[in-house]
Enzyme design. Structure first.
Site, PDB file in Angstrom:
ATOM      1  N   SER A 288      98.042 -44.436 -37.794  1.00 56.89           N
ATOM      2  CA  SER A 288      96.728 -44.135 -38.372  1.00 56.89           C
ATOM      3  C   SER A 288      95.729 -45.169 -37.881  1.00 56.89           C
ATOM      4  CB  SER A 288      96.810 -44.169 -39.902  1.00 56.89           C
ATOM      5  OG  SER A 288      95.514 -44.207 -40.473  1.00 56.89           O
ATOM      6  N   ARG A 328      89.377   1.640 -15.713  1.00 59.09           N
ATOM      7  CA  ARG A 328      89.400   0.181 -15.696  1.00 59.09           C
ATOM      8  C   ARG A 328      88.566  -0.280 -16.880  1.00 59.09           C
ATOM      9  NH1 ARG A 328      88.023  -3.354 -10.445  1.00 59.09           N
ATOM     10  NH2 ARG A 328      89.685  -1.988  -9.706  1.00 59.09           N
TER      11      ARG A 328
END
Length: 463
Positions: A288, A328
């Site tokens: 930490s 497409r």
């Protein structure tokens, strides 16, 4: 702007940053896959006699991704809606400078979607090799945990509360069960990754016209390309049938879900007040910035973050498949690219971290025993109910069960359960009561289940 200034190295994505999967799904890796598809197609055409045999070797030097400005290609891709169009312009430009006679056959009878879809499948196949290797390592480690702790009594928890006796080995085996199922699905998805080769509208018309001078049919030519790239030969072009993409995305998401389940359990069990497990320690990890006493379970945190992100990308793939239009897709095709890559990266990062977590997970058996003891003999109250209720039944429906429930309630209020049983059921001997309340006598088929799971998911022998 230089590529390094625009590249995504994963600064905000620590779940996958710096992993092998990240490298295998980078812009450069995708670019290389597109170039590989173009080059292998030329080799197919040369093999069929449709282009001069020297053409592929003449083009090959230009098919190196590090020769291209990726940031420039990305910016120019906006003009045609995909990166293949500017790439072809640059590829032809390089070949024109180095081997002018080889320019014409490049991209012959192909279309942008053929190249990009096939390149995405090729990139996925390459990334899946490392993802599966890490998944196999995780399986092997989980199987080892399951066997090592097959007799380590623990408490099972349902809806966050203590429920019945179990073993830590069975918990590890169930972790393996999830990872094994997901890995099997991912293996199947990897084996099915298909070539996409249909031409401008999926009819293979241009290839049909080009192949008139050769005995090989268009479908045989595309099958040859699939074999050269290591992809599956599809039944037909799939440019608007996006299920190959959704199948891969779902398999990746399943692996992330299985890994997420394990990380959730480790995060819970590693809380100091529970303390049953600890992640493997490594210098510089888990600290930490403000609290030096902390050792954060970072591997599990990052695995969980990847698992939580996966459903959003999976939903994008499903939504895109459902919105595919015409021959497409417009827009829905385009949204797949980033979603699929993110799932590959997340799964790759999670699999690597899971393999490390499973290989080094520390089980604190004293804490496991302590937490089991917190429930006292009531942890086998289900067994007591089944054994004792018939002895206390006075003939009215459910009377025996009500009496046992009353004993449980008095025990919860502070009275000793064994003493209550002795007084209420004098027919039971001291040995019978002791055996009845021993959690080791109520773990069902835990050992057999562990072995069945391990046998079902052996992973690769070299894991």
């Amino acid at each position: 702007m230089a590529y390094a200034e625009t590249a995504d190295y994963g600064l905000l994505s620590p779940a996958w940053a710096g992993t092998r999967a990240a490298a295998l799904t980078s812009d450069e890796a995708l670019l290389q896959a597109m170039l590989d598809v173009e080059l292998e197609w030329l080799r197919v055409l040369a093999s069929a006699g449709l282009v001069k045999p020297e053409i592929p070797d003449a083009v090959a030097p230009a098919c190196q991704a590090n020769r291209y400005d990726i940031a420039d290609l990305a910016a120019r891709a906006q003009g045609g809606g995909n990166p293949v169009i500017p790439l072809l312009a640059d590829l032809r430009g390089k070949v024109r400078e180095e081997a002018p006679s080889a320019v014409g056959p490049i991209h012959k009878a192909a279309t942008s979607q053929d190249i990009l879809d096939s390149a995405l499948m090729l990139m996925s196949a390459r990334a899946l090799e490392t993802i599966l290797a890490d998944a196999y390592r995780a399986q092997a480690a989980l199987a080892g945990l399951a066997r090592e702790h097959a007799d380590t009594l623990s408490v099972a928890r349902t809806l966050t509360q203590h429920s019945l006796p179990s073993t830590f080995g069975l918990k590890a085996a169930q972790w393996l069960h999830g990872v094994g199922q997901a890995t099997a699905a991912l293996e199947a998805a990897a084996a099915a990754l298909p070539l996409q080769w249909g031409g401008a509208s999926g009819t293979m018309a241009a290839l049909t016209a080009a192949a008139e001078s050769t005995p090989a049919s268009p479908l045989e030519l595309s099958a040859d390309l699939a074999a050269r790239l290591g992809l599956a030969d599809p039944v037909a072009p799939w440019q608007t049938n996006r299920l190959p993409v959704t199948a891969l995305g779902s398999a990746l998401a399943d692996l992330l879900a299985a890994a997420g389940k394990i990380s959730n359990d480790v995060l819970l069990l590693s809380r100091p007040e529970i303390g049953e497990v600890s992640e493997p320690r490594e210098e510089g990890r888990g600290g930490s910035s403000a609290m030096p006493q902390k050792q954060n379970p970072v591997l599990s945190v990052l695995i969980r973050s990847a698992a939580l992100a996966a459903p959003g990308y999976t939903a994008m793939l499903q939504a895109a498949a459902g919105a595919a239009d015409d021959e497409r897709p417009g827009g829905s095709w385009h949204v797949e690219w980033q979603a699929l890559r993110q799932l590959l990266r997340l799964a790759g990062g999670a699999a690597a971290k899971l393999a490390e977590l499973a290989s080094g997970l520390q089980i604190h058996t004293d804490a496991v025993a302590r937490n089991l003891a917190l429930a006292g003999p009531l942890v086998v109250s289900e067994k007591v109910m089944a054994r004792v209720a018939p002895l206390l039944d006075n003939g009215s429906p459910g009377s025996g069960k009500k009496k046992v429930q009353a004993l449980v309630s008095r025990s919860l209020a502070g009275e000793d359960f064994a003493t209550l049983l002795r007084a209420e059921v004098p027919a039971l001997s001291e040995a019978e009561i002791t055996g009845l309340l021993d959690p080791a006598n109520y773990i069902g088929q835990s050992g057999e289940l562990i072995e069945r799971i391990i046998s079902a998911y052996p992973g690769r022998k070299n894991a």
